[in-house]
Design a protein around this motif. Structure first.
Motif: not given
Length: 565
Positions: A46-48, A53, A67-68, A113, A116, A120
């Motif tokens: 996850t980006w959360r 990041t 994010t990555h 979101e 995203l 992911y």
């Protein structure tokens, strides 16, 4: 919509999904989640609030998403946009700052979101409200997998009336062509369900044009239904229709009702659309007795001249034409001398009374050449009972009745096609005296009145196929009608059909029903005449099949009573 990204067309730039998946396998990346719900441990993929990041996406200058790069650019759900950005050797402001500034439409902002989450590896739940917005983001960031999944969801749910309207409105707003085109296909195939709703009026002009020209259109584009739809649209939306769209919308219009002619006149004249101006002029000519002089003075000189040229101008005598021109010139401004002379040239002076001819000869605004010509023509009338070559003839004298000559099949349409038997027959459609349309024509539908051996038929062998004649301002109560089969080998002769009449082109009354009628012989171009019991006058007449049959036709005629409305 606003976008700072340079979007490459999906089909041209994006590698296919299978190729991307193959590259992913070669990279030996960690397994991606395959669950159909968001995992309990969001930090796994996850980006959360995730650690490490290394790239920030800033959306519409207000939302930040840490994010990555790895997830954005690798794997079957990755973004081609970000992959291209990261792989390029050029240094950019984005690379120096480790961030991307992305502009999306305001209605898409809240769904970024979710996109995203999808990238992911998490499940994304499409709804009828969010699918077009998500599809737009996927198109903008060039995420082929997500774009295809969104399109698949739309295709699976587009059959619902409410859904197709929602998808179309969103896709037109966001310029998602792949979805809007599918919606327009569905609407075209089911146009009857949409024509009588306010939905059509809410469309931009280019969308309505796309519906009319759609190959899946379930109604003949030359039918009165489409004409009435376009007129209704222009009546309510004409102030926001531009020249190019107006030209395309009226392309298939063959007739305009007198009640609609006034508001159509303004746009047609503004855009210089000669075709529509001619149709409007014809409608004014056929209803000239209903137009008062004050209203006529609001008509541009060009259009007034078009009206006066028409043979079927509804006047009792040429004196009315003379008085109309005189009044128009007196009560209007901003006319050139050339325009005034052009208007006077439309008056057929030889048919005026002697008193008016003397008045005309003393009128300084009438060119001397016209005065001389009228005296020459007048003299010829007395000496030879005819006009000099090239001089306008008397306007067509429509009598209350048309003589029925069954042996020669000369009826009302013959009367129109010969201008009262003054010349050889010409298809009355060509001069705009009638209109012909059909449900599905294999050849030009105007050949229905050709009287020549021209092959013309409906393109479908089905119940409900028809040819229709619109007599415009004339109403007929026939006692007989005739019909000619249009094949040289006598095959596919019509056996089951109805003759119907209508006063408005929508509500139809059966005049005569034919069941297994073998009156038309199985031979080349056979013809027959039938009696009918018709108890009122109609403007529209049509032959319509009652079984799965073609209509092959090259002649149609009505007989007996023909009278102005």
């Amino acid at each position: 919509s606003m976008s700072t990204l340079s979007i490459i067309p999906m089909m041209e730039s994006a590698k296919s999904r299978s190729i991307i998946e193959h590259e992913y396998d070669q990279l030996k990346l960690p397994d991606w989640p395959t669950t159909t719900h968001l995992p309990d441990n969001m930090n796994e993929h996850t980006w959360r609030d995730a650690p490490y990041t290394d790239w920030v996406i800033i959306v519409n200058q207000c939302l930040e998403f840490p994010t990555h790069r790895y997830f954005l650019s690798q794997g079957p759900r990755s973004s081609i946009y970000f992959r291209t950005l990261f792989e390029t050797e050029l240094e950019s402001c984005e690379k120096l700052e480790n961030c991307s500034y992305i502009e999306v439409h305001s209605c898409c902002q809240g769904y970024f979101e979710l996109v995203l989450d999808y990238v992911y590896g998490n499940f994304i739940e499409f709804t009828h409200q969010n699918v077009v917005k998500i599809c737009k983001i996927a198109e903008q960031l060039q995420i082929p997998a997500l774009f295809e999944d969104a399109i698949e969801f739309v295709v699976g749910s587009i059959s619902s009336y409410e859904h197709v309207l929602l998808y179309l409105n969103d896709s037109l707003l966001l310029l998602v062509h792949d979805i809007s085109s599918k919606c327009l296909d569905v609407i075209s195939m089911n146009i009857d369900a949409f024509l009588h709703t306010s939905f059509i009026r809410s469309l931009p002009a280019h969308a309505l044009i796309a519906i009319i020209n759609n190959p899946y259109m379930s109604i003949d584009i030359e039918s009165m239904i489409i004409t009435n739809c376009v007129i209704d649209y222009l009546r309510h939306c004409h102030s926001v229709v531009y020249k190019e769209d107006f030209t395309k919308l009226v392309e298939y219009m063959q007739n305009i009702n007198f009640e609609d002619a006034w508001f159509m006149l303004e746009k047609a004249y503004e855009f210089g659309n000669v075709k529509i101006l001619q149709i409007i002029a014809r409608e004014f000519a056929h209803n000239f007795d209903k137009v008062d002089m004050e209203a006529i003075c609001n008509i541009p000189p060009l259009v007034f001249g078009m009206i006066l040229k028409i043979d079927t101008l509804k006047v009792d005598s040429e004196q009315e034409v003379y008085e109309a021109i005189k009044s128009y010139i007196k009560n209007t401004e901003d006319k050139t001398e050339e325009q005034e002379q052009s208007l006077w040239s439309n008056c057929r002076f030889a048919w005026l009374s002697l008193d008016l001819i003397i008045e005309a000869s003393n009128n300084e605004k009438i060119p001397d050449s016209l005065v001389l010509k009228l005296f020459v023509a007048r003299q010829k009338l007395y000496e030879l009972k005819e006009l000099t070559p090239g001089y306008p003839s008397k306007r067509i004298p429509f009598s209350d009745t048309v003589e029925m000559n069954i042996p020669h099949f000369r009826g009302y349409l013959y009367h129109l096609g010969t201008s009262g038997n003054t010349h050889e027959y010409k298809n009355p459609f060509i001069h705009g005296r009638v209109r012909v349309y059909c449900s599905s024509s294999f050849r030009k539908s105007i050949n229905f009145l050709s009287r020549n051996k021209i092959y013309c038929r409906t393109s479908k062998c089905a119940v409900g196929e028809y040819f229709c004649v619109d007599l415009k301002d004339m109403w007929v109560q026939p006692t007989h009608y005739s019909f000619r089969h249009a094949r040289h080998d006598g095959a596919f002769v019509l056996r089951n059909w109805k003759l119907q009449g209508s006063r408005d082109g929508h509500i139809w009354t059966n005049i005569r029903t034919h069941v297994n009628d073998d009156s038309l012989k199985e031979k080349a171009y056979s013809r027959h005449i039938w009696s009918v019991n018709c108890n009122q006058k109609y403007r529209f007449f049509r032959i319509i099949t009652t079984k799965d049959e073609y209509i092959h036709a090259c002649s149609f005629e009505l007989y007996r009573l023909a009278k102005c409305k």
